[in-house]
Write a protein that holds these residues in place. Structure first.
Motif, PDB file in Angstrom:
ATOM      1  N   THR A  38      -6.613  10.910  29.775  1.00 22.94           N
ATOM      2  CA  THR A  38      -5.951  10.044  28.806  1.00 22.94           C
ATOM      3  C   THR A  38      -6.971   9.162  28.095  1.00 22.94           C
ATOM      4  OG1 THR A  38      -4.221   8.371  28.518  1.00 22.94           O
ATOM      5  CG2 THR A  38      -5.482   8.277  30.540  1.00 22.94           C
ATOM      6  N   LEU A  39      -6.539   8.559  26.987  1.00 23.28           N
ATOM      7  CA  LEU A  39      -7.375   7.622  26.249  1.00 23.28           C
ATOM      8  C   LEU A  39      -7.191   6.197  26.736  1.00 23.28           C
ATOM      9  CD1 LEU A  39      -6.994   8.803  22.553  1.00 23.28           C
ATOM     10  CD2 LEU A  39      -9.109   8.549  23.798  1.00 23.28           C
ATOM     11  N   ASN A  40      -6.064   5.914  27.377  1.00 22.99           N
ATOM     12  CA  ASN A  40      -5.655   4.564  27.711  1.00 22.99           C
ATOM     13  C   ASN A  40      -5.962   4.254  29.173  1.00 22.99           C
ATOM     14  OD1 ASN A  40      -3.959   2.318  28.483  1.00 22.99           O
ATOM     15  ND2 ASN A  40      -2.909   2.603  26.525  1.00 22.99           N
ATOM     16  N   ALA A  41      -6.617   3.112  29.419  1.00 26.46           N
ATOM     17  CA  ALA A  41      -6.970   2.712  30.783  1.00 26.46           C
ATOM     18  C   ALA A  41      -5.727   2.371  31.604  1.00 26.46           C
ATOM     19  CB  ALA A  41      -7.911   1.520  30.748  1.00 26.46           C
ATOM     20  N   PHE A  42      -4.725   1.749  30.991  1.00 28.25           N
ATOM     21  CA  PHE A  42      -3.503   1.392  31.721  1.00 28.25           C
ATOM     22  C   PHE A  42      -2.756   2.645  32.167  1.00 28.25           C
ATOM     23  CE2 PHE A  42      -4.181  -2.374  29.011  1.00 28.25           C
ATOM     24  CZ  PHE A  42      -4.371  -3.308  30.023  1.00 28.25           C
ATOM     25  N   VAL A  43      -2.678   3.625  31.286  1.00 30.99           N
ATOM     26  CA  VAL A  43      -2.015   4.889  31.626  1.00 30.99           C
ATOM     27  C   VAL A  43      -2.793   5.602  32.727  1.00 30.99           C
ATOM     28  CG1 VAL A  43      -1.362   7.157  30.721  1.00 30.99           C
ATOM     29  CG2 VAL A  43      -0.973   5.107  29.347  1.00 30.99           C
ATOM     30  N   ALA A  44      -4.109   5.566  32.637  1.00 32.06           N
ATOM     31  CA  ALA A  44      -4.940   6.220  33.647  1.00 32.06           C
ATOM     32  C   ALA A  44      -4.734   5.591  35.026  1.00 32.06           C
ATOM     33  CB  ALA A  44      -6.412   6.139  33.246  1.00 32.06           C
ATOM     34  N   ASN A  45      -4.702   4.259  35.087  1.00 29.03           N
ATOM     35  CA  ASN A  45      -4.477   3.579  36.368  1.00 29.03           C
ATOM     36  C   ASN A  45      -3.087   3.861  36.917  1.00 29.03           C
ATOM     37  OD1 ASN A  45      -6.804   1.996  37.322  1.00 29.03           O
ATOM     38  ND2 ASN A  45      -6.689   1.115  35.273  1.00 29.03           N
ATOM     39  N   ALA A  46      -2.076   3.871  36.048  1.00 30.56           N
ATOM     40  CA  ALA A  46      -0.714   4.184  36.496  1.00 30.56           C
ATOM     41  C   ALA A  46      -0.629   5.622  37.006  1.00 30.56           C
ATOM     42  CB  ALA A  46       0.275   3.958  35.356  1.00 30.56           C
ATOM     43  N   ALA A  47      -1.266   6.545  36.316  1.00 32.70           N
ATOM     44  CA  ALA A  47      -1.251   7.943  36.749  1.00 32.70           C
ATOM     45  C   ALA A  47      -2.004   8.100  38.069  1.00 32.70           C
ATOM     46  CB  ALA A  47      -1.873   8.831  35.671  1.00 32.70           C
ATOM     47  N   TYR A  48      -3.110   7.395  38.219  1.00 24.39           N
ATOM     48  CA  TYR A  48      -3.876   7.448  39.468  1.00 24.39           C
ATOM     49  C   TYR A  48      -3.012   6.967  40.636  1.00 24.39           C
ATOM     50  CZ  TYR A  48      -7.565   6.428  42.853  1.00 24.39           C
ATOM     51  OH  TYR A  48      -8.339   6.381  43.977  1.00 24.39           O
ATOM     52  N   ASP A  49      -2.320   5.838  40.437  1.00 24.79           N
ATOM     53  CA  ASP A  49      -1.442   5.304  41.487  1.00 24.79           C
ATOM     54  C   ASP A  49      -0.298   6.257  41.803  1.00 24.79           C
ATOM     55  OD1 ASP A  49      -3.007   3.034  41.749  1.00 24.79           O
ATOM     56  OD2 ASP A  49      -1.832   1.891  40.286  1.00 24.79           O
ATOM     57  N   ALA A  50       0.211   6.965  40.796  1.00 29.16           N
ATOM     58  CA  ALA A  50       1.311   7.910  41.014  1.00 29.16           C
ATOM     59  C   ALA A  50       0.843   9.183  41.717  1.00 29.16           C
ATOM     60  CB  ALA A  50       1.961   8.262  39.677  1.00 29.16           C
TER      61      ALA A  50
END
Length: 181
Positions: A116-128
């Motif tokens: 992804t381009l977005n750090a917030f999306v990346a962190n949320a996906a990592y946690d999921a």
């Protein structure tokens, strides 16, 4: 002789069937390999022009094809053509944040799970992803920098000493400035 094995399918090739060129002329013109098909085995093998040029016995493609036999079944080639790899743009190149499963030792990524381009999306996906893959080495990277990971990291070198923790009573005492004399 050529070996029958499956060629990689993730590349795009431009094809030419004329064999009037010598191997060196074809390489200078930008061709990258000779593809040889074996009908009985149903496979295609790509032989790099560099490998063919190393053999001093051959100069033209037709000479190479006439001498070939399948390593597995002994059949003559059913088809042969020159190929040139076409460079395709990488659609994931501009996506800076990547979540990857790593090898058990944590040396290299094995599978790209998300990008992804977005750090917030990346962190949320990592946690999921973590509950879905327990006990697996998962890493979140921004290009080459590892941001978060689940795999074991080596302890710090012996010459690095951890900072002592501050005592609770020292934290609550405010610092006083000295007056200049």
């Amino acid at each position: 002789m050529f070996q029958c094995h499956h060629c990689t399918m993730d590349r795009t090739f431009e094809i030419a069937t004329h064999f009037g060129l010598s191997i060196r002329e074809a390489e200078a013109a930008g061709w990258s390999a000779l593809a040889v098909e074996c009908a009985p085995c149903g496979t295609t093998t790509h032989i790099s022009l560099w490998r063919l040029m190393k053999s001093a016995r051959v100069g033209f493609f037709q000479e190479v094809v006439d001498r070939m036999r399948c390593h597995a079944c002994g059949a003559e080639p059913s088809g042969a053509y020159m190929v040139r790899e076409v460079k395709r743009p990488d659609p994931l190149k501009r996506l800076n944040f990547r979540i990857e499963e790593w090898s058990l030792g944590g040396e290299k990524p094995v599978e790209l799970i998300a990008a992804t381009l977005n750090a917030f999306v990346a962190n949320a996906a990592y946690d999921a992803i973590l509950p879905e893959r327990p006990n697996r080495p998962i890493g979140l990277r921004e290009r080459a920098r590892l941001l978060r990971s689940t795999f074991n990291t080596d302890p710090p070198p012996s010459n690095i000493v951890p900072m002592a923790a501050a005592r609770p009573e020292e934290e609550s005492v405010p610092l006083r400035l000295r007056r200049a004399k």
